[in-house]
Design an enzyme around this catalytic site. Structure first.
Site, PDB file in Angstrom:
ATOM      1  N   TRP A 161      19.755 112.605  52.265  1.00 58.39           N
ATOM      2  CA  TRP A 161      18.877 112.699  51.088  1.00 58.39           C
ATOM      3  C   TRP A 161      17.471 113.089  51.482  1.00 58.39           C
ATOM      4  O   TRP A 161      16.828 113.919  50.825  1.00 58.39           O
ATOM      5  CB  TRP A 161      18.913 111.411  50.268  1.00 58.39           C
ATOM      6  CG  TRP A 161      20.219 111.277  49.547  1.00 58.39           C
ATOM      7  CD1 TRP A 161      21.154 110.297  49.725  1.00 58.39           C
ATOM      8  CD2 TRP A 161      20.766 112.174  48.568  1.00 58.39           C
ATOM      9  NE1 TRP A 161      22.240 110.527  48.906  1.00 58.39           N
ATOM     10  CE2 TRP A 161      22.026 111.666  48.189  1.00 58.39           C
ATOM     11  CE3 TRP A 161      20.317 113.359  47.969  1.00 58.39           C
ATOM     12  CZ2 TRP A 161      22.849 112.301  47.243  1.00 58.39           C
ATOM     13  CZ3 TRP A 161      21.132 113.997  47.020  1.00 58.39           C
ATOM     14  CH2 TRP A 161      22.381 113.461  46.665  1.00 58.39           C
ATOM     15  N   ASP A 207      11.624 107.964  47.629  1.00 62.60           N
ATOM     16  CA  ASP A 207      12.868 108.136  46.875  1.00 62.60           C
ATOM     17  C   ASP A 207      13.603 106.800  46.983  1.00 62.60           C
ATOM     18  O   ASP A 207      14.111 106.448  48.035  1.00 62.60           O
ATOM     19  CB  ASP A 207      13.693 109.270  47.507  1.00 62.60           C
ATOM     20  CG  ASP A 207      15.059 109.434  46.842  1.00 62.60           C
ATOM     21  OD1 ASP A 207      15.371 108.674  45.905  1.00 62.60           O
ATOM     22  OD2 ASP A 207      15.809 110.347  47.270  1.00 62.60           O
ATOM     23  N   LYS A 224      22.574 104.785  40.309  1.00 58.46           N
ATOM     24  CA  LYS A 224      22.967 103.876  41.378  1.00 58.46           C
ATOM     25  C   LYS A 224      22.731 102.426  40.958  1.00 58.46           C
ATOM     26  O   LYS A 224      23.662 101.677  40.787  1.00 58.46           O
ATOM     27  CB  LYS A 224      22.196 104.176  42.676  1.00 58.46           C
ATOM     28  CG  LYS A 224      22.729 105.313  43.547  1.00 58.46           C
ATOM     29  CD  LYS A 224      22.763 106.659  42.903  1.00 58.46           C
ATOM     30  CE  LYS A 224      23.312 107.762  43.769  1.00 58.46           C
ATOM     31  NZ  LYS A 224      22.308 108.704  44.231  1.00 58.46           N
TER      32      LYS A 224
END
Ligand SMILES: *Cc1c(COP(=O)(O)O)cnc(C)c1O
Length: 357
Positions: free
Chosen positions: A101, A169, A193
């Site tokens: 990511w 993030d 999530k």
């Protein structure tokens, strides 16, 4: 029967929340309409919108001078919006590379400006995040970007670096533990999530940062537009925000983020102890950086891993397959994932080892 859902995202939601949404799906508070059929500027949705912001501010103890925004396009859109808004011409942005990511965020930064990779452990196995001591920071950098929890590899920052403009993030661990928001310039997270269903992205931004944006950036892509419009410049994803509202109520009723952290650490510790208790399973992340949200581990051969995942699914333990880019096994155990599901997985791991070890 509801499954124990270990999916990384979209992920399990609290059963109470799903039932509540079901109960008012057709007729929201005697309006004769579903909340998703109503104007985003009407009184019913406006109340939901305001409450969700207030709940997030309360749960995270967000100080004055920050805005809570509901945006779209997922965390992936933020990868681009951050450098568009905050990385001035001739400036450099520091990024840490801790895995898949982080690497995607870096790629977008590089398309839009100068990027310095302050530390790179993105491809190491066992996986980890950088230590605070190894960061090679640029003087006067526009910001430092980190990925607080690498959802794919299962490596998580436990202590954050200090930076005037720290950007994180937090897609896969936001609201999983208390946080000092004042240490951050901008925090973002796709909802699917740990927050709610897919479709809304939560952004928490220090207001003064938004002023940096150059005039050439299109209106919809400026943080200032969404601050000024209270996230209603265009049609906000009303149903995902409504679900997020129910989740934040649920979190408050459960005792807030201290209670969540306690439960998350207990669940994770039990599972890591089961992994460490035998040579049959091997954890993927270094111990100091093990994620409380995504527990990743391996079995010595891939055939056995495939068998493990298939037999677990037959026992109602679903979604354990690791990300397609890395393989292995991943148990995502976000806030909404029940402790009984972790116990069920541990029992299954013992049975599976006894039969195949
Ligand atoms: C899932 C995830 C993303 C991507 O989110 P989208 O909403 O699909 O864009 C980004 N970062 C992290 C850490 C994630 O877990």
């Amino acid at each position: 029967m509801r499954a124990f859902n270990f999916s990384a995202g979209p992920a399990a939601l609290p059963e109470e929340v799903l039932k509540e949404a079901q109960a008012e799906l057709l007729d929201y508070q005697n309006s004769g309409m579903s909340i998703m059929e109503m104007s985003h500027r009407g009184k019913e949705y406006s109340a939901i919108h305001a409450e969700t912001i207030a709940n997030i501010k309360e749960l995270l103890n967000i100080p004055e001078g920050y805005s809570v925004l509901f945006m779209t396009g997922g965390a992936s859109t933020q990868f681009a919006l951050i450098p568009m808004n905050l990385l001035g011409e001739g400036q450099t942005a520091d990024y840490t590379n801790s895995g898949a990511w982080a690497a995607k965020a870096i790629k977008e930064g590089q398309l839009l400006g100068n990027v310095n990779i302050a530390a790179d452990c993105g491809k190491e196995i066992p996986t980890r995040v950088p230590t605070l001591g190894e960061l090679n920071l640029t003087d006067g950098a526009a910001y430092l970007h980190i990925t607080s929890n690498e959802t794919i590899s299962g490596a998580q920052w436990k202590q954050f670096p200090e930076h005037e403009t720290l950007i994180a993030d937090m897609s896969s661990d936001i609201l999983s533990r208390p946080l000092d928001v004042s240490k951050f310039g901008l925090i973002y997270a796709g909802a699917q999530k740990n927050l709610g269903p897919a479709g809304v992205t939560l952004v928490i931004i220090r207001d003064e940062l938004a002023k940096r944006c150059p005039d050439t950036v299109p209106t919809i892509m400026r943080y200032q537009t969404h601050i000024d419009g209270n996230s209603l410049f265009n049609t906000v994803p009303t149903f995902p925000v409504y679900m997020l509202c129910l989740v934040t109520r649920w979190l408050k009723a459960k005792g807030g983020l201290e209670a969540m952290q306690r439960q998350n650490e207990e669940k994770a510790a039990k599972l890591y102890a089961a992994i460490d208790g035998t040579d049959f399973y091997t954890g993927t992340a270094v111990k100091e950086n093990r994620s409380t949200m995504n527990v990743t581990f391996r079995i010595a051969n891939e055939e056995l891993e495939a068998k493990f995942i298939a037999e677990a699914a037959e026992k109602n333990l679903k979604g354990l397959k690791g990300h397609r880019s890395v393989g292995g096994i991943r148990a995502s155990i976000y806030n909404a994932f029940p402790a009984e599901g972790v116990d069920a997985l541990i029992s299954f791991m013992k049975e599976f080892e006894a039969a195949n070890g």
